[in-house]
Design a protein around this motif. Structure first.
Motif, mmCIF file in Angstrom:
data_model
loop_
_atom_site.group_PDB
_atom_site.id
_atom_site.type_symbol
_atom_site.label_atom_id
_atom_site.label_comp_id
_atom_site.label_asym_id
_atom_site.label_seq_id
_atom_site.Cartn_x
_atom_site.Cartn_y
_atom_site.Cartn_z
ATOM 1 N N LYS A 1 44.584 36.781 43.192
ATOM 2 C CA LYS A 1 44.949 37.417 41.923
ATOM 3 C C LYS A 1 45.261 38.899 42.135
ATOM 4 N N LEU A 2 44.466 39.580 42.951
ATOM 5 C CA LEU A 2 44.725 41.002 43.206
ATOM 6 C C LEU A 2 46.031 41.187 43.975
ATOM 7 N N ASP B 1 42.700 38.658 35.186
ATOM 8 C CA ASP B 1 42.029 37.456 35.694
ATOM 9 C C ASP B 1 41.049 37.808 36.802
ATOM 10 N N ALA B 2 41.464 38.669 37.724
ATOM 11 C CA ALA B 2 40.589 39.061 38.833
ATOM 12 C C ALA B 2 39.348 39.771 38.309
ATOM 13 N N ILE B 3 39.538 40.671 37.350
ATOM 14 C CA ILE B 3 38.402 41.394 36.776
ATOM 15 C C ILE B 3 37.464 40.424 36.068
ATOM 16 N N ALA C 1 43.831 47.852 53.520
ATOM 17 C CA ALA C 1 43.354 49.008 52.753
ATOM 18 C C ALA C 1 43.794 48.968 51.290
ATOM 19 N N ALA C 2 45.027 48.557 51.040
ATOM 20 C CA ALA C 2 45.519 48.509 49.657
ATOM 21 C C ALA C 2 44.756 47.463 48.844
ATOM 22 N N ALA D 1 42.338 47.978 45.581
ATOM 23 C CA ALA D 1 42.517 47.188 44.361
ATOM 24 C C ALA D 1 41.199 46.510 43.967
ATOM 25 N N LEU D 2 40.456 46.025 44.940
ATOM 26 C CA LEU D 2 39.153 45.423 44.665
ATOM 27 C C LEU D 2 38.204 46.468 44.093
#
Length: 85
Positions: free
Chosen positions: A19-20, A38-40, A61-62, A66-67
């Motif tokens: 999702k991220l 959705d990821a959150i 790293a990106a 995002a996580l």
């Protein structure tokens, strides 16, 4: 009832990463924002092993950033629906 769709079973951690990544591919679109949401939701309401997820994303790293942003997102006010859109 047969839905006529292929269904894959993935871990919650893999689903959050997917999702991220989908959000990162087009972050300003409606679909991209839905993927982020959705990821959150999965992180806040699901049974995600955050330590395992961090180990998984450490090489990107990106994705790791995002996580971190998703983990820092405020909790929703009121009830949220996990149903279909």
């Amino acid at each position: 009832a047969r839905l006529g769709r292929k269904v894959d079973v993935v871990s919650p951690e893999a689903l959050v990463a997917l999702k991220l990544r989908a959000h990162m591919s087009d972050p300003e679109s409606a679909d991209g924002l839905k993927h982020r949401s959705d990821a959150i939701t999965l992180l806040q309401r699901g049974r995600v092993d955050v330590a395992a997820l961090r180990r998984f994303v450490v090489s990107d790293a990106a994705l790791a950033r995002a996580l971190d942003r998703a983990l820092a997102a405020p909790r929703p006010k009121g009830r949220i629906s996990l149903g279909r859109r």
